[in-house]
Design an enzyme around this catalytic site. Structure first.
Site, short mmCIF file in Angstrom:
data_model
loop_
_atom_site.label_atom_id
_atom_site.label_comp_id
_atom_site.label_asym_id
_atom_site.label_seq_id
_atom_site.Cartn_x
_atom_site.Cartn_y
_atom_site.Cartn_z
N GLN A 122 -32.26 7.88 24.31
CA GLN A 122 -31.68 8.59 25.46
C GLN A 122 -31.61 10.08 25.20
OE1 GLN A 122 -28.06 7.18 27.80
NE2 GLN A 122 -27.13 8.80 26.57
N GLY A 128 -16.64 6.57 30.01
CA GLY A 128 -15.28 6.13 29.73
C GLY A 128 -15.20 5.19 28.54
N ALA A 129 -14.08 4.43 28.47
CA ALA A 129 -13.79 3.61 27.29
C ALA A 129 -13.97 4.46 26.04
CB ALA A 129 -14.66 2.36 27.25
N HIS A 164 -16.74 9.84 21.02
CA HIS A 164 -16.64 10.72 22.19
C HIS A 164 -15.75 11.92 21.89
CE1 HIS A 164 -17.41 6.80 24.49
NE2 HIS A 164 -18.42 7.57 24.84
N GLU A 175 -26.10 10.74 18.53
CA GLU A 175 -27.40 10.23 18.07
C GLU A 175 -27.52 8.71 18.14
OE1 GLU A 175 -28.23 11.73 14.19
OE2 GLU A 175 -28.97 13.66 14.94
N LYS A 176 -26.42 8.01 18.38
CA LYS A 176 -26.54 6.55 18.47
C LYS A 176 -27.54 6.16 19.55
CE LYS A 176 -23.41 3.98 20.51
NZ LYS A 176 -24.21 3.22 21.52
N ARG A 220 -18.79 -0.62 24.16
CA ARG A 220 -18.95 -2.08 24.23
C ARG A 220 -18.24 -2.80 23.07
NH1 ARG A 220 -23.81 -0.43 26.63
NH2 ARG A 220 -24.20 -1.47 28.62
#
Length: 282
Positions: free
Chosen positions: A155, A31-32, A37, A150-151, A189
């Site tokens: 992960q 979310g956010a 996204h 890719e940030k 964030r």
């Protein structure tokens, strides 16, 4: 726009509206939502018959309870942003109980050492939580293609390893980092940053760009020392780590090798809000 809160309802809908040739694109999020996204969603819509976006703040990947508590949540805003892209997006916004079925714990994974580098060192248990939720979501959605930015490069590599280890028939699609006008990597964030901190955080990407420039002529130890000095001179910033690592193994690069692709990784606290970024060096 269809919104499902339970996995059973989503699975049934996908079953009824799919055939063996139907392609499912999947964008998992917490979310956010921001333009980064939405760019993943747009790519999925272009290349798949159905696009599913999950919105779920996963508790098991937070090693800091305060970070989990303060993580931005606004489902109505997220839905409105997705509607600006397309009304054909299928949203899966489950509860913790729907995902974890009363057992909110992480499973154990071996990612061949990828999990022990950088974020794994500084956020104990983080990648077990990531592996747990991504595996669960893949089982529920059963996507053809899944889209990741890719940030979160570490992960991304771990999710590729998860697909390999679990024998999922899923294509992982890497997507470029979206940045704000000042170069700050878009992140949920960022919403927690004050306007002044958001502007000042541009130094993170500026530092990475200079690292890329220095990589051509300076030693790795000289570059690391310079990065540490940059943030020592920034009272509102605290460097969590800076690492130059091999893209495939994520092992720290000890020397420069023309045959090895290297990437710089950085994590910085800006008044207790943790931001990460990365850049390819060669």
């Amino acid at each position: 726009m269809l919104i499902f809160e339970t996995q059973l309802a989503l699975i049934e809908h996908l079953k009824v509206n799919s055939n063996p040739k139907t392609t499912h694109g999947f964008v998992p999020t917490m979310g956010a939502l921001h333009q980064g996204h939405l760019s993943l969603v747009e790519k999925s819509l272009l290349n798949n018959d159905l696009t599913i976006v999950s919105i779920f703040v996963n508790p098991t990947q937070f090693n800091n309870p305060e970070d989990l508590e303060k993580y931005p949540r606004n489902l109505e805003s997220d839905i409105a942003k997705l509607q600006t892209v397309s009304d054909n997006v299928i949203i899966y916004a489950p509860t913790v109980d729907d995902i974890y079925e009363g057992n909110t714990t992480s499973k154990s994974f071996c990612f061949d050492g990828l999990e022990n580098q950088m974020e794994g060192k500084f956020r104990p248990g983080h990648f077990e939580g990531v592996g747990t939720i991504v595996k669960r979501l893949f089982e529920i959605v059963n996507p053809t293609n899944a889209y990741f930015g890719e940030k979160d490069f570490q992960q991304l590599q771990i999710i590729k390893k998860l697909v390999e280890k679990e024998n999922f028939s899923i294509n992982i699609v890497e997507c470029p980092i979206f940045r704000e006008e000042n170069g700050l990597a878009m992140s949920s964030r960022n919403e927690r940053l004050s306007p002044n901190d958001r502007n000042a955080a541009a130094i993170i990407y500026k530092t990475l760009l200079e690292v890329k420039h220095k990589f051509a002529s300076e030693s790795l130890s000289e570059i690391a020392l310079w990065v540490n000095q940059v943030f020592e001179n920034q009272p509102d910033f605290k460097l969590d780590y800076f690492e130059i690592a091999a893209e495939t193994s994520l092992q720290t690069c000890e020397t420069k090798n023309q045959n090895q692709k290297c990437r710089a990784f950085i994590a910085v606290f800006v008044n207790n809000i943790r931001l990460i970024d990365t850049i390819s060096l060669n």
